[in-house]
Design an enzyme around this catalytic site. Structure first.
Site, PDB file in Angstrom:
ATOM      1  N   HIS A  16     -36.788   7.892  -8.545  1.00 54.32           N
ATOM      2  CA  HIS A  16     -37.597   6.794  -8.004  1.00 54.32           C
ATOM      3  C   HIS A  16     -38.423   6.094  -9.078  1.00 54.32           C
ATOM      4  O   HIS A  16     -38.728   4.908  -8.944  1.00 54.32           O
ATOM      5  CB  HIS A  16     -38.531   7.338  -6.913  1.00 54.32           C
ATOM      6  CG  HIS A  16     -39.422   8.428  -7.410  1.00 54.32           C
ATOM      7  ND1 HIS A  16     -38.980   9.723  -7.571  1.00 54.32           N
ATOM      8  CD2 HIS A  16     -40.716   8.416  -7.814  1.00 54.32           C
ATOM      9  CE1 HIS A  16     -39.963  10.456  -8.045  1.00 54.32           C
ATOM     10  NE2 HIS A  16     -41.036   9.690  -8.201  1.00 54.32           N
ATOM     11  N   GLY A  73     -38.959   8.852 -15.241  1.00 57.37           N
ATOM     12  CA  GLY A  73     -40.165   8.236 -15.794  1.00 57.37           C
ATOM     13  C   GLY A  73     -40.219   8.302 -17.310  1.00 57.37           C
ATOM     14  O   GLY A  73     -40.571   7.341 -17.989  1.00 57.37           O
ATOM     15  N   GLY A  75     -37.642  10.389 -19.148  1.00 56.78           N
ATOM     16  CA  GLY A  75     -36.375  10.915 -19.678  1.00 56.78           C
ATOM     17  C   GLY A  75     -36.415  12.414 -19.851  1.00 56.78           C
ATOM     18  O   GLY A  75     -35.372  13.072 -19.963  1.00 56.78           O
ATOM     19  N   ILE A  76     -37.617  12.988 -19.835  1.00 55.97           N
ATOM     20  CA  ILE A  76     -37.749  14.420 -20.151  1.00 55.97           C
ATOM     21  C   ILE A  76     -37.214  15.310 -19.025  1.00 55.97           C
ATOM     22  O   ILE A  76     -36.428  16.237 -19.260  1.00 55.97           O
ATOM     23  CB  ILE A  76     -39.222  14.770 -20.470  1.00 55.97           C
ATOM     24  CG1 ILE A  76     -39.680  14.029 -21.731  1.00 55.97           C
ATOM     25  CG2 ILE A  76     -39.389  16.274 -20.660  1.00 55.97           C
ATOM     26  CD1 ILE A  76     -41.182  14.132 -22.008  1.00 55.97           C
ATOM     27  N   MET A  78     -35.114  14.630 -16.594  1.00 55.60           N
ATOM     28  CA  MET A  78     -33.654  14.486 -16.479  1.00 55.60           C
ATOM     29  C   MET A  78     -32.965  15.278 -17.587  1.00 55.60           C
ATOM     30  O   MET A  78     -31.930  15.919 -17.370  1.00 55.60           O
ATOM     31  CB  MET A  78     -33.246  13.016 -16.590  1.00 55.60           C
ATOM     32  CG  MET A  78     -33.567  12.169 -15.380  1.00 55.60           C
ATOM     33  SD  MET A  78     -32.529  12.617 -13.970  1.00 55.60           S
ATOM     34  CE  MET A  78     -32.755  11.145 -12.949  1.00 55.60           C
ATOM     35  N   HIS A 105     -24.929  12.896 -34.201  1.00 55.75           N
ATOM     36  CA  HIS A 105     -25.204  14.239 -34.732  1.00 55.75           C
ATOM     37  C   HIS A 105     -25.184  15.319 -33.653  1.00 55.75           C
ATOM     38  O   HIS A 105     -24.787  16.441 -33.929  1.00 55.75           O
ATOM     39  CB  HIS A 105     -26.585  14.285 -35.401  1.00 55.75           C
ATOM     40  CG  HIS A 105     -26.634  13.569 -36.714  1.00 55.75           C
ATOM     41  ND1 HIS A 105     -27.579  13.857 -37.676  1.00 55.75           N
ATOM     42  CD2 HIS A 105     -25.869  12.577 -37.233  1.00 55.75           C
ATOM     43  CE1 HIS A 105     -27.385  13.076 -38.735  1.00 55.75           C
ATOM     44  NE2 HIS A 105     -26.367  12.277 -38.477  1.00 55.75           N
ATOM     45  N   ARG A 138     -18.492  16.283 -38.951  1.00 56.14           N
ATOM     46  CA  ARG A 138     -19.143  17.219 -39.871  1.00 56.14           C
ATOM     47  C   ARG A 138     -20.290  17.995 -39.220  1.00 56.14           C
ATOM     48  O   ARG A 138     -20.728  19.021 -39.713  1.00 56.14           O
ATOM     49  CB  ARG A 138     -19.630  16.481 -41.130  1.00 56.14           C
ATOM     50  CG  ARG A 138     -20.755  15.521 -40.896  1.00 56.14           C
ATOM     51  CD  ARG A 138     -20.989  14.612 -42.090  1.00 56.14           C
ATOM     52  NE  ARG A 138     -21.932  13.566 -41.781  1.00 56.14           N
ATOM     53  CZ  ARG A 138     -23.246  13.642 -42.028  1.00 56.14           C
ATOM     54  NH1 ARG A 138     -23.743  14.702 -42.606  1.00 56.14           N
ATOM     55  NH2 ARG A 138     -24.047  12.643 -41.706  1.00 56.14           N
ATOM     56  N   HIS A 139     -20.750  17.515 -38.038  1.00 57.84           N
ATOM     57  CA  HIS A 139     -21.829  18.224 -37.336  1.00 57.84           C
ATOM     58  C   HIS A 139     -21.307  19.269 -36.342  1.00 57.84           C
ATOM     59  O   HIS A 139     -22.101  19.947 -35.692  1.00 57.84           O
ATOM     60  CB  HIS A 139     -22.726  17.226 -36.601  1.00 57.84           C
ATOM     61  CG  HIS A 139     -23.444  16.305 -37.534  1.00 57.84           C
ATOM     62  ND1 HIS A 139     -24.531  16.702 -38.285  1.00 57.84           N
ATOM     63  CD2 HIS A 139     -23.197  15.024 -37.879  1.00 57.84           C
ATOM     64  CE1 HIS A 139     -24.935  15.697 -39.034  1.00 57.84           C
ATOM     65  NE2 HIS A 139     -24.138  14.663 -38.811  1.00 57.84           N
TER      66      HIS A 139
HETATM   67  C1  RB5 Z   1     -41.612  11.376 -11.353  1.00 61.85           C
HETATM   68  O1  RB5 Z   1     -42.903  11.015 -11.014  1.00 61.85           O
HETATM   69  C2  RB5 Z   1     -41.561  11.797 -12.811  1.00 61.85           C
HETATM   70  O2  RB5 Z   1     -42.122  13.045 -12.963  1.00 61.85           O
HETATM   71  C3  RB5 Z   1     -40.140  11.780 -13.299  1.00 61.85           C
HETATM   72  O3  RB5 Z   1     -39.616  10.511 -13.174  1.00 61.85           O
HETATM   73  C4  RB5 Z   1     -39.901  12.143 -14.730  1.00 61.85           C
HETATM   74  O4  RB5 Z   1     -40.677  11.380 -15.595  1.00 61.85           O
HETATM   75  C5  RB5 Z   1     -39.928  13.554 -15.070  1.00 61.85           C
HETATM   76  O5  RB5 Z   1     -39.703  13.960 -16.217  1.00 61.85           O
END
Ligand code: RB5
Length: 154
Positions: A16, A73, A75-76, A78, A105, A138-139
């Site tokens: 979202h 929000g 990328g972490i 996911m 790489h 090479r990686h």
């Molecule tokens: C959602 O609020 C947020 O936590 C999510 O999108 C993301 O950033 C998590 O890493």
């Protein structure tokens, strides 16, 4: 990237937090020639990003897509979730250089980007560079060691 190795099919998903940019990013990827399979999110409320990370990762394992793009929000989240899927390498990036290196790489299957940490234009550029960059063989020894760590876990 030469035509033989060119990525054509990609799996795409957001949560979202990326609801506002998701259609624009998807349209952009289609406009530059990718066949995009969209795994959501389509809702209005909040959702759980691991659900979309899992779907996109599974599409790659099933060979329905060659690479994936995930947006939450930062990328972490996911990235953490997608890396839990055995056989998948996911990376996050914060500029075009790191997006390129994730492919070149780290042999990343999926690039995870942040809608709250990057502009729409930056997200599009990072995705384009990632998809257009080939892995440098090479990686491979480092990637093999990563796979060995994965295989050694119960
Ligand atoms: C959602 O609020 C947020 O936590 C999510 O999108 C993301 O950033 C998590 O890493």
């Amino acid at each position: 990237m030469n035509d033989k190795n060119k990525i054509k099919k990609i799996a795409f998903g957001t949560d979202h937090a990326a609801a506002e940019v998701r259609w624009q990013v998807k349209d952009y990827l289609i406009s530059i020639g990718y066949d995009v399979e969209d795994f959501g999110y389509d809702g209005k409320g909040s959702c759980d990003y691991p659900d979309y990370a899992k779907k996109v990762a599974q599409a790659i394992l099933d060979k329905k897509a060659q690479k994936g793009i995930l947006i939450c929000g930062t990328g972490i989240g996911m990235c953490i979730a997608a890396n839990k899927v055995k056989g998948i390498i996911a990376a996050t990036a914060w500029n075009e250089d790191t997006a390129k290196l994730a492919a070149q790489h780290n042999k990343a299957d999926i690039l995870c980007l942040g809608s709250r940490t990057a502009t729409f234009r930056d997200i599009c550029n990072m995705a384009r560079v990632f998809l257009d960059t080939e892995f440098e063989q090479r990686h491979q020894p480092r990637i093999t060691k990563i796979k060995e760590i994965e295989e050694s876990q119960l």
